[in-house]
Design an enzyme around this catalytic site. Structure first.
Site, PDB file in Angstrom:
ATOM      1  N   LYS A 112       0.834  -1.209   0.000  1.00 58.00           N
ATOM      2  CA  LYS A 112       0.000   0.000   0.000  1.00 58.00           C
ATOM      3  C   LYS A 112       0.866   1.256   0.000  1.00 58.00           C
ATOM      4  O   LYS A 112       0.559   2.222  -0.689  1.00 58.00           O
ATOM      5  CB  LYS A 112      -0.947   0.006   1.215  1.00 58.00           C
ATOM      6  CG  LYS A 112      -1.993  -1.106   1.150  1.00 58.00           C
ATOM      7  CD  LYS A 112      -3.408  -0.562   1.086  1.00 58.00           C
ATOM      8  CE  LYS A 112      -4.404  -1.570   0.546  1.00 58.00           C
ATOM      9  NZ  LYS A 112      -4.900  -2.534   1.493  1.00 58.00           N
ATOM     10  N   LYS A 194      -7.258 -15.442  -8.720  1.00 57.41           N
ATOM     11  CA  LYS A 194      -7.972 -16.325  -7.812  1.00 57.41           C
ATOM     12  C   LYS A 194      -9.341 -15.772  -7.430  1.00 57.41           C
ATOM     13  O   LYS A 194      -9.546 -14.569  -7.395  1.00 57.41           O
ATOM     14  CB  LYS A 194      -7.017 -16.527  -6.634  1.00 57.41           C
ATOM     15  CG  LYS A 194      -7.547 -16.556  -5.292  1.00 57.41           C
ATOM     16  CD  LYS A 194      -6.426 -16.578  -4.281  1.00 57.41           C
ATOM     17  CE  LYS A 194      -6.746 -15.678  -3.110  1.00 57.41           C
ATOM     18  NZ  LYS A 194      -8.067 -15.722  -2.585  1.00 57.41           N
ATOM     19  N   LYS A 197     -13.099 -13.478  -1.793  1.00 55.02           N
ATOM     20  CA  LYS A 197     -14.350 -12.961  -1.239  1.00 55.02           C
ATOM     21  C   LYS A 197     -14.462 -11.442  -1.314  1.00 55.02           C
ATOM     22  O   LYS A 197     -15.556 -10.905  -1.215  1.00 55.02           O
ATOM     23  CB  LYS A 197     -14.576 -13.471   0.181  1.00 55.02           C
ATOM     24  CG  LYS A 197     -13.551 -13.061   1.220  1.00 55.02           C
ATOM     25  CD  LYS A 197     -13.987 -13.558   2.592  1.00 55.02           C
ATOM     26  CE  LYS A 197     -12.832 -13.990   3.476  1.00 55.02           C
ATOM     27  NZ  LYS A 197     -11.764 -13.009   3.688  1.00 55.02           N
TER      28      LYS A 197
HETATM   29  P1  ATP Z   1      -9.767 -11.796   0.362  1.00 57.03           P
HETATM   30  O1  ATP Z   1     -10.250 -11.527  -1.032  1.00 57.03           O
HETATM   31  O2  ATP Z   1     -10.356 -10.895   1.397  1.00 57.03           O
HETATM   32  O3  ATP Z   1      -8.279 -11.956   0.474  1.00 57.03           O
HETATM   33  P2  ATP Z   1     -10.048 -14.640   0.283  1.00 57.03           P
HETATM   34  O4  ATP Z   1     -11.267 -15.234  -0.355  1.00 57.03           O
HETATM   35  O5  ATP Z   1      -8.762 -14.699  -0.439  1.00 57.03           O
HETATM   36  O6  ATP Z   1     -10.423 -13.186   0.732  1.00 57.03           O
HETATM   37  P3  ATP Z   1      -8.773 -15.321   2.745  1.00 57.03           P
HETATM   38  O7  ATP Z   1      -9.398 -14.941   4.033  1.00 57.03           O
HETATM   39  O8  ATP Z   1      -7.613 -14.543   2.215  1.00 57.03           O
HETATM   40  O9  ATP Z   1      -9.933 -15.350   1.671  1.00 57.03           O
HETATM   41  O10 ATP Z   1      -8.385 -16.848   2.798  1.00 57.03           O
HETATM   42  C1  ATP Z   1      -9.082 -17.829   3.567  1.00 57.03           C
HETATM   43  C2  ATP Z   1      -8.606 -19.209   3.142  1.00 57.03           C
HETATM   44  O11 ATP Z   1      -9.191 -19.550   1.887  1.00 57.03           O
HETATM   45  C3  ATP Z   1      -7.103 -19.329   2.946  1.00 57.03           C
HETATM   46  O12 ATP Z   1      -6.686 -20.591   3.451  1.00 57.03           O
HETATM   47  C4  ATP Z   1      -6.928 -19.255   1.440  1.00 57.03           C
HETATM   48  O13 ATP Z   1      -5.761 -19.918   1.021  1.00 57.03           O
HETATM   49  C5  ATP Z   1      -8.200 -19.939   0.960  1.00 57.03           C
HETATM   50  N1  ATP Z   1      -8.630 -19.463  -0.347  1.00 57.03           N
HETATM   51  C6  ATP Z   1      -9.068 -18.224  -0.629  1.00 57.03           C
HETATM   52  N2  ATP Z   1      -9.429 -18.113  -1.914  1.00 57.03           N
HETATM   53  C7  ATP Z   1      -9.182 -19.309  -2.487  1.00 57.03           C
HETATM   54  C8  ATP Z   1      -9.334 -19.834  -3.813  1.00 57.03           C
HETATM   55  N3  ATP Z   1      -9.803 -19.098  -4.796  1.00 57.03           N
HETATM   56  N4  ATP Z   1      -9.012 -21.128  -4.052  1.00 57.03           N
HETATM   57  C9  ATP Z   1      -8.541 -21.883  -3.056  1.00 57.03           C
HETATM   58  N5  ATP Z   1      -8.366 -21.469  -1.778  1.00 57.03           N
HETATM   59  C10 ATP Z   1      -8.677 -20.199  -1.492  1.00 57.03           C
HETATM   60 MG    MG Z   2      -6.891 -13.583   0.404  1.00 60.11          MG
END
Ligand code: ATP
Ligand code: MG
Length: 328
Positions: A112, A194, A197
């Site tokens: 950032k 990827k 969320k």
């Molecule tokens: P953000 O977009 O806020 O980073 P995120 O969906 O990436 O959210 P995290 O809280 O960063 O979620 O990750 C939670 C868990 O889900 C972690 O173990 C991460 O490796 C896994 N994860 C997140 N997105 C994916 C994906 N697209 N495929 C597989 N595993 C995922």
């Molecule tokens: Mg993430």
């Protein structure tokens, strides 16, 4: 004695199919092997500017989704971070044992700053120390994380080692558990990044709360290619490959078998199969989620019981740390 596994997810969005297939689904069997803690890390949500009602709603939704996915409060400690005040308290003690250089190296903040983003909160700078407190409070041995989070577990290790060295053996030194990850799910519209969320475009993401109609519509719009050939080739056919990974993970069938079974068929058939596979996974989760959202008292009660169990351990750790530091 079982080893302790710790995992926290911040409630900044609705959990996605990627979170389920890549993480939560793989945690389910670990509940028997380890003494598990699953935390809804709502204190972390406020590192960026979010409204109180947004954080409140997402916290309960994430807790409900944890339960709906099969995380089991009879086997594991499932709790909300803000209900265990020792997290914040330990963070201060750990702040006193964290070097500026270490905090400066943490990527979120560093990226950032490099991008020239102004008006960052100090919380965005120090949240890795809160993460270390989360982990160390429960004598955690392993922390399942994606590659992007390994750095934070390393920091927790460094802080624990420094503290133990300065004040005597107090904390268990945790390890990142990176190997046991499941499928990596990509976005439906942009299959080169990827599925996350916090994505701005809901059509890129399947949320665990999506209706069957929404799932059908989103997969219908998913990007494929013009080769009209069902093959797993992430480089040249990322969209098709992503749908194949999704089917494989949802059906628990190796990708090669999915490819073989769709031999000679078109992308219509691929999408139909993907839609059915996703609905078969998401529908039961969504239905349980809705049950908890309609029975909030029950949900809040589960949270409270989880927090009580967590706090019992957290209090012991914080007392040990305080007395090691000479704090009355
Ligand atoms: P953000 O977009 O806020 O980073 P995120 O969906 O990436 O959210 P995290 O809280 O960063 O979620 O990750 C939670 C868990 O889900 C972690 O173990 C991460 O490796 C896994 N994860 C997140 N997105 C994916 C994906 N697209 N495929 C597989 N595993 C995922
Ligand atoms: Mg993430």
């Amino acid at each position: 004695m079982k080893k302790v596994l710790y995992s926290a997810t911040k409630p900044t969005g609705i959990l996605t199919l990627g979170n389920y297939l890549g993480a939560i689904k793989n945690w389910l069997p670990l509940q028997d092997e380890y003494s598990c803690y699953f935390c809804v890390a709502n204190l972390h949500a406020h590192t960026v500017e979010l409204s109180a009602s947004y954080v409140y709603d997402r916290t309960l939704q994430q807790l409900a989704l944890f339960l709906a996915c099969g995380l089991d409060p009879k086997k594991s400690v499932i709790y909300v971070q803000s209900q265990v005040k020792e997290h914040s308290e330990l963070m201060w003690l750990l702040n006193c044992n964290t070097m500026m250089g270490e905090a400066n190296r943490m990527t979120q903040y560093k990226d950032k700053v490099a991008k020239g983003v102004k008006s960052l909160s100090t919380a965005l700078y120090t949240y890795p120390v809160l993460m270390a407190a989360d982990i160390l409070l429960y004598n955690s041995n392993v922390v399942p994380v994606g590659e992007d989070q390994v750095q934070h577990v390393e920091l927790a290790r460094d802080i624990a080692n420094r503290f133990n060295h300065r004040f005597g053996e107090t904390f268990v030194v945790p390890k990142a558990m990176v190997g046991k990850v499941g499928a990596r799910i990509k976005g439906l519209l942009d299959p080169t990044t990827k599925m996350g969320k916090s994505d701005d475009d809901p059509n890129n993401v399947i949320f665990l709360t999506d209706s069957d109609e929404e799932i059908t519509k989103k997969i219908k719009r998913a990007v494929t290619d013009s080769l009209n050939n069902i093959a797993y080739d992430e480089q040249n056919q990322p969209g098709v490959s992503n749908l194949l990974s999704i089917i494989s993970a949802c059906e628990n069938v190796p990708i090669e078998e999915v490819v073989k079974s769709l031999n000679g068929q078109g992308y219509g058939a691929l999408k139909k199969r993907a839609t059915e596979a996703v609905i078969s996974v998401v529908k039961p989760i969504r239905e349980k989620f809705e049950y908890y959202m309609n029975n909030k008292d029950e949900l809040l009660n589960i949270a409270l019981l989880g927090a009580k169990k967590a706090q019992k351990v957290a209090i012991e750790t914080i007392n040990k740390a305080k007395s090691a530091m000479g704090l009355i």
